[in-house]
Motif scaffolding. Sequence first.
Motif, PDB file in Angstrom:
ATOM      1  N   MET A  24       0.877  -1.766  -0.440  1.00 31.37           N
ATOM      2  CA  MET A  24       0.095   0.273   0.034  1.00 31.37           C
ATOM      3  C   MET A  24       0.524   0.566   0.089  1.00 31.37           C
ATOM      4  N   SER A  25       0.802   1.713  -1.108  1.00 28.00           N
ATOM      5  CA  SER A  25       1.736   3.665  -1.058  1.00 28.00           C
ATOM      6  C   SER A  25       1.186   4.628  -0.919  1.00 28.00           C
ATOM      7  N   CYS A  26      -0.501   4.583  -1.161  1.00 28.92           N
ATOM      8  CA  CYS A  26      -1.128   5.973  -1.851  1.00 28.92           C
ATOM      9  C   CYS A  26      -2.320   5.799  -2.040  1.00 28.92           C
ATOM     10  N   GLN A  27      -3.212   6.705  -1.273  1.00 31.64           N
ATOM     11  CA  GLN A  27      -4.933   7.539  -1.028  1.00 31.64           C
ATOM     12  C   GLN A  27      -5.606   5.857  -1.838  1.00 31.64           C
ATOM     13  N   SER A  28      -5.267   5.629  -3.453  1.00 24.87           N
ATOM     14  CA  SER A  28      -5.686   5.140  -3.575  1.00 24.87           C
ATOM     15  C   SER A  28      -5.704   3.145  -3.449  1.00 24.87           C
ATOM     16  N   CYS A  29      -4.989   3.355  -2.919  1.00 21.85           N
ATOM     17  CA  CYS A  29      -4.460   1.968  -2.528  1.00 21.85           C
ATOM     18  C   CYS A  29      -5.216   1.727  -0.967  1.00 21.85           C
ATOM     19  N   VAL A  30      -5.541   2.722  -0.303  1.00 15.67           N
ATOM     20  CA  VAL A  30      -5.887   3.179   1.511  1.00 15.67           C
ATOM     21  C   VAL A  30      -7.453   2.477   0.597  1.00 15.67           C
TER      22      VAL A  30
HETATM   23 CU   LIG Z   1      -1.576   3.216  -4.366  1.00 12.05          CU
END
Ligand SMILES: [Cu+2]
Length: 73
Positions: free
Chosen positions: A12-18
Motif C-alpha cells: 500500500m503506497s497511496c490513498q488509492s491503495c487505502v
Molecule cells: Cu496506491
Amino acid sequence: MTKQIQLQVSGMSCQSCVKSVTESAMALDGVENVDVSLEGGSVEIAFDESKTDMGSIAEAIEEQGYEVGMFQE
Ligand SMILES: [Cu+2]
C-alpha cells in the motif's frame, strides 16, 4: 460477535491503495469497520465472526494485489 484484528498489509503506497483495500474488505458481508494505516502498513478490521472470517478478508485484500502478512488479535 464482533472480532477485531490487525493485518500487516504490504504494497500500500497511496490513498488509492487505502481506498481499494478498504472497499474490498467492506464489500464482504460481516465486515463492520476497516481502518488502514498507510504509514504502519497495517489494517485494523472489525468483523462479525458469524458472517465472515480472517481468511476471506485476507483473500479479498490479496485479490486487489496486496500482500497480507502477519496478523494479531
Ligand atoms: Cu496506491
